[in-house]
Design a protein around this motif. Structure first.
Motif, mmCIF file in Angstrom:
data_model
loop_
_atom_site.group_PDB
_atom_site.id
_atom_site.type_symbol
_atom_site.label_atom_id
_atom_site.label_comp_id
_atom_site.label_asym_id
_atom_site.label_seq_id
_atom_site.Cartn_x
_atom_site.Cartn_y
_atom_site.Cartn_z
ATOM 1 N N VAL A 89 24.927 68.665 28.127
ATOM 2 C CA VAL A 89 24.788 68.661 29.581
ATOM 3 C C VAL A 89 23.688 67.704 30.026
ATOM 4 N N GLU A 90 22.576 67.689 29.306
ATOM 5 C CA GLU A 90 21.457 66.828 29.686
ATOM 6 C C GLU A 90 21.861 65.358 29.663
ATOM 7 N N LEU A 91 22.513 64.931 28.577
ATOM 8 C CA LEU A 91 22.950 63.545 28.483
ATOM 9 C C LEU A 91 24.027 63.235 29.514
ATOM 10 N N ARG A 92 24.901 64.209 29.765
ATOM 11 C CA ARG A 92 25.973 64.002 30.746
ATOM 12 C C ARG A 92 25.397 63.791 32.138
ATOM 13 N N ASN A 93 24.365 64.544 32.483
ATOM 14 C CA ASN A 93 23.728 64.379 33.796
ATOM 15 C C ASN A 93 23.028 63.027 33.907
ATOM 16 N N LYS A 94 22.392 62.600 32.825
ATOM 17 C CA LYS A 94 21.742 61.289 32.826
ATOM 18 C C LYS A 94 22.780 60.178 32.967
ATOM 19 N N PHE A 95 23.904 60.342 32.253
ATOM 20 C CA PHE A 95 24.976 59.351 32.349
ATOM 21 C C PHE A 95 25.514 59.280 33.770
ATOM 22 N N LYS A 96 25.688 60.431 34.396
ATOM 23 C CA LYS A 96 26.195 60.477 35.774
ATOM 24 C C LYS A 96 25.267 59.702 36.703
ATOM 25 N N ASP A 97 23.961 59.902 36.544
ATOM 26 C CA ASP A 97 22.997 59.219 37.402
ATOM 27 C C ASP A 97 23.038 57.707 37.195
ATOM 28 N N VAL A 98 23.067 57.286 35.933
ATOM 29 C CA VAL A 98 23.086 55.848 35.619
ATOM 30 C C VAL A 98 24.389 55.216 36.096
ATOM 31 N N MET A 119 40.555 46.908 31.906
ATOM 32 C CA MET A 119 41.538 47.537 31.028
ATOM 33 C C MET A 119 41.500 46.903 29.645
ATOM 34 N N HIS A 120 41.405 45.589 29.584
ATOM 35 C CA HIS A 120 41.317 44.923 28.282
ATOM 36 C C HIS A 120 40.003 45.272 27.592
ATOM 37 N N PHE A 121 38.938 45.402 28.379
ATOM 38 C CA PHE A 121 37.643 45.794 27.820
ATOM 39 C C PHE A 121 37.735 47.190 27.211
ATOM 40 N N VAL A 122 38.322 48.127 27.952
ATOM 41 C CA VAL A 122 38.441 49.499 27.465
ATOM 42 C C VAL A 122 39.303 49.562 26.212
ATOM 43 N N MET A 123 40.448 48.888 26.215
ATOM 44 C CA MET A 123 41.338 48.934 25.064
ATOM 45 C C MET A 123 40.679 48.334 23.823
ATOM 46 N N ALA A 124 39.866 47.308 24.023
ATOM 47 C CA ALA A 124 39.186 46.653 22.898
ATOM 48 C C ALA A 124 38.048 47.501 22.351
ATOM 49 N N ASN A 125 37.560 48.443 23.166
ATOM 50 C CA ASN A 125 36.395 49.253 22.779
ATOM 51 C C ASN A 125 36.691 50.747 22.758
ATOM 52 N N ILE A 126 37.963 51.124 22.721
ATOM 53 C CA ILE A 126 38.339 52.518 22.911
ATOM 54 C C ILE A 126 37.723 53.442 21.857
ATOM 55 N N SER A 127 37.599 52.988 20.619
ATOM 56 C CA SER A 127 37.052 53.850 19.569
ATOM 57 C C SER A 127 35.584 54.159 19.825
ATOM 58 N N VAL A 128 34.819 53.178 20.294
ATOM 59 C CA VAL A 128 33.411 53.397 20.609
ATOM 60 C C VAL A 128 33.282 54.284 21.845
ATOM 61 N N ILE A 129 34.125 54.039 22.846
ATOM 62 C CA ILE A 129 34.086 54.844 24.076
ATOM 63 C C ILE A 129 34.367 56.309 23.769
ATOM 64 N N LYS A 130 35.277 56.569 22.849
ATOM 65 C CA LYS A 130 35.570 57.953 22.461
ATOM 66 C C LYS A 130 34.338 58.621 21.855
ATOM 67 N N VAL A 131 33.583 57.888 21.060
ATOM 68 C CA VAL A 131 32.354 58.427 20.471
ATOM 69 C C VAL A 131 31.368 58.817 21.567
ATOM 70 N N LEU A 132 31.194 57.926 22.532
ATOM 71 C CA LEU A 132 30.236 58.168 23.610
ATOM 72 C C LEU A 132 30.642 59.370 24.460
ATOM 73 N N PHE A 133 31.917 59.463 24.796
ATOM 74 C CA PHE A 133 32.362 60.565 25.628
ATOM 75 C C PHE A 133 32.347 61.893 24.877
ATOM 76 N N GLU A 134 32.534 61.842 23.567
ATOM 77 C CA GLU A 134 32.414 63.071 22.782
ATOM 78 C C GLU A 134 30.983 63.594 22.850
ATOM 79 N N ALA A 135 30.018 62.683 22.779
ATOM 80 C CA ALA A 135 28.606 63.082 22.866
ATOM 81 C C ALA A 135 28.296 63.670 24.239
ATOM 82 N N LEU A 136 28.808 63.038 25.287
ATOM 83 C CA LEU A 136 28.532 63.492 26.650
ATOM 84 C C LEU A 136 29.215 64.824 26.961
ATOM 85 N N MET A 137 30.361 65.033 26.356
ATOM 86 C CA MET A 137 31.142 66.239 26.642
ATOM 87 C C MET A 137 30.383 67.504 26.246
ATOM 88 N N TYR A 138 29.608 67.423 25.163
ATOM 89 C CA TYR A 138 28.967 68.628 24.633
ATOM 90 C C TYR A 138 27.460 68.681 24.891
#
Length: 215
Positions: free
Chosen positions: A135-144, A114-133
């Motif tokens: 499909v190919e990257l989202r599937n790769k992320f799911k596998d990893v 939780m502390h890790f996520v809160m400290a990195n929330i802005s970067v995590i939002k960037v990554l999830f925005e990329a994955l949201m749109y």
């Protein structure tokens, strides 16, 4: 125990180690991630990126056709290097330690993440925005991510079951309960819902999982 490594540090390490990129490409990608996190993807211009990277704007376009291509280039090292490295460190420093009670295990793991996520929330939002749109990257992320979760938590959950600290339910159901409960707290940050104190959220998650996983 040491504080968890910041995502930006992992990314910088991945850039440094990547011999397939020029120094200017590394500067552009590091600047892009930093600015997307600070200003948001939509509000960041290639001029902003060029200025932060200390290169000409034409150099950005020469290397990457548009911001979407930049975002894809940022995600690739996350999938190949950053996420597996984060998982390995987290497993060694938190998950695979000996615990006498389920609550001790949950307290260590949930508090750290939780502390890790809160400290990195802005970067995590960037990554999830990329994955949201994408499909190919989202599937790769799911596998990893699936592979990383299994490698980290399967031995720990098996050990806790052998100690009779966790109910005898399938591991994938254990993971489902843990992940869904944890991500529920994280998701409110994405939705900008009314804020909750991080320690209050940690206690709620620990209490919920403790009750749900006990034999």
């Amino acid at each position: 125990m040491s504080e968890p490594t910041q995502i930006s540090t992992y990314f910088k390490e991945a850039m440094t180690e990547n011999r397939n990129l020029t120094e200017k490409q590394k500067q552009i990608l590091e600047a892009s991630l930093s600015l997307f996190a600070e200003k948001g993807f939509a509000n960041t211009t290639t001029a902003n990126i060029a200025q932060r990277a200390d290169v000409a704007e034409g150099t950005v376009y020469k290397r990457y056709a548009n911001k979407q291509e930049l975002l894809r280039a940022i995600i690739q090292p996350f999938l190949a290097v950053v996420l597996p490295r984060m998982a390995t460190e987290f497993g060694a420093e938190r998950v695979n330690l000996p615990f006498n009670t389920l609550r001790d295990f949950l307290t260590s793991v949930v508090t750290d993440r939780m502390h890790f996520v809160m400290a990195n929330i802005s970067v995590i939002k960037v990554l999830f925005e990329a994955l949201m749109y994408n499909v190919e990257l989202r599937n790769k992320f799911k596998d990893v991510a699936t592979k990383a979760i299994g490698q980290i938590f399967t031995p720990a959950v098996t050990r806790l079951k052998e100690q009779h600290l966790v109910a005898d339910i399938p591991n994938d159901m254990v993971f489902q309960l843990v992940i869904s409960t944890f991500l529920g707290a994280v998701y409110r940050e994405f939705l900008d819902l009314s804020p909750r104190d991080v320690n209050e959220q940690i206690t709620f998650i620990i209490d919920t999982l403790d009750k749900g996983l006990r034999p």
